[in-house]
Write a protein that holds these residues in place. Structure first.
Motif, short mmCIF file in Angstrom:
data_model
loop_
_atom_site.label_atom_id
_atom_site.label_comp_id
_atom_site.label_asym_id
_atom_site.label_seq_id
_atom_site.Cartn_x
_atom_site.Cartn_y
_atom_site.Cartn_z
N ASP A 97 0.81 -1.22 0.00
CA ASP A 97 0.00 0.00 0.00
C ASP A 97 0.84 1.27 0.00
O ASP A 97 0.30 2.37 0.06
N ARG A 98 2.15 1.10 0.00
CA ARG A 98 3.10 2.22 0.04
C ARG A 98 2.91 3.10 1.28
O ARG A 98 3.07 4.32 1.22
N ASP A 99 2.55 2.46 2.36
CA ASP A 99 2.44 3.15 3.64
C ASP A 99 3.84 3.29 4.24
O ASP A 99 4.72 2.48 3.96
N PRO A 100 4.03 4.30 5.08
CA PRO A 100 5.34 4.44 5.71
C PRO A 100 5.66 3.21 6.57
O PRO A 100 4.79 2.69 7.26
N LEU A 101 6.88 2.77 6.47
CA LEU A 101 7.33 1.60 7.23
C LEU A 101 8.68 1.95 7.84
O LEU A 101 9.56 2.44 7.13
N PRO A 102 8.84 1.73 9.15
CA PRO A 102 10.15 2.02 9.75
C PRO A 102 11.26 1.29 9.00
O PRO A 102 11.12 0.12 8.65
N LYS A 103 12.36 1.99 8.76
CA LYS A 103 13.48 1.45 8.00
C LYS A 103 13.97 0.13 8.58
O LYS A 103 14.39 -0.76 7.84
N ILE A 104 13.90 0.00 9.89
CA ILE A 104 14.41 -1.21 10.53
C ILE A 104 13.68 -2.47 10.09
O ILE A 104 14.22 -3.56 10.21
N PHE A 105 12.49 -2.33 9.53
CA PHE A 105 11.75 -3.50 9.06
C PHE A 105 11.92 -3.74 7.56
O PHE A 105 11.33 -4.66 7.01
N LYS A 106 12.72 -2.91 6.91
CA LYS A 106 12.98 -3.12 5.49
C LYS A 106 14.19 -4.03 5.29
O LYS A 106 14.36 -4.62 4.24
N ASP A 107 15.05 -4.12 6.31
CA ASP A 107 16.24 -4.95 6.25
C ASP A 107 16.00 -6.24 7.04
O ASP A 107 14.93 -6.44 7.61
#
Length: 136
Positions: free
Chosen positions: A55-65
């Motif tokens: 949905d292209r919602d903001p996601l904390p960077k720590i959960f992208k890695d």
């Protein structure tokens, strides 16, 4: 790989365990056992991250890695988790906290002060270290 802390507590409804991740608002799970809560929160995080990305919602960077979930129990949930492993008498011997007080913590009648939480944590860490050093 970064560790992400999952807070585990006792739910007010149904005396279940509940878990949430402070850095991921809205991501919660419940379960009857710690094993189930770990499974449920892992699934909830994956679902939350996937949905946020889609949905292209903001996601904390720590959960992208890459990340690993670690669990922080409050005193009541920890005592409930180990109730079948440690009797109140055993916990009293380990911690120096009397059984009645431990029972109050377990049943949610009272919340332990910071010094009591530290006693419980220190005693369990000491026991864990002793067990690691055992050879059979």
């Amino acid at each position: 790989m970064e560790n992400k802390k999952v807070v585990v507590e006792i739910s007010f409804i149904g005396n279940n365990f509940c878990a949430y991740i402070p850095q991921l608002p809205g991501c919660v799970a419940t379960g009857k056992t710690p094993e189930k809560i770990k499974q449920n929160i892992s699934e909830a995080v994956a679902f939350h991250v996937e949905g946020s990305l889609k949905d292209r919602d903001p996601l904390p960077k720590i959960f992208k890695d890459n990340y690993q979930l670690t669990y922080k129990f409050d005193a009541q949930s920890l005592l409930k988790y180990y109730k079948g492993t440690f009797t109140n008498a055993a916990m009293e011997r380990l911690t120096g906290i009397n059984q009645r007080q431990l029972s109050h913590y377990l049943n949610g009648i009272k919340k332990p002060r910071t010094t009591q939480i530290k006693k419980i944590q220190t005693a369990l860490h000491k026991l864990g270290q002793e067990l690691i050093e055992v050879e059979l």
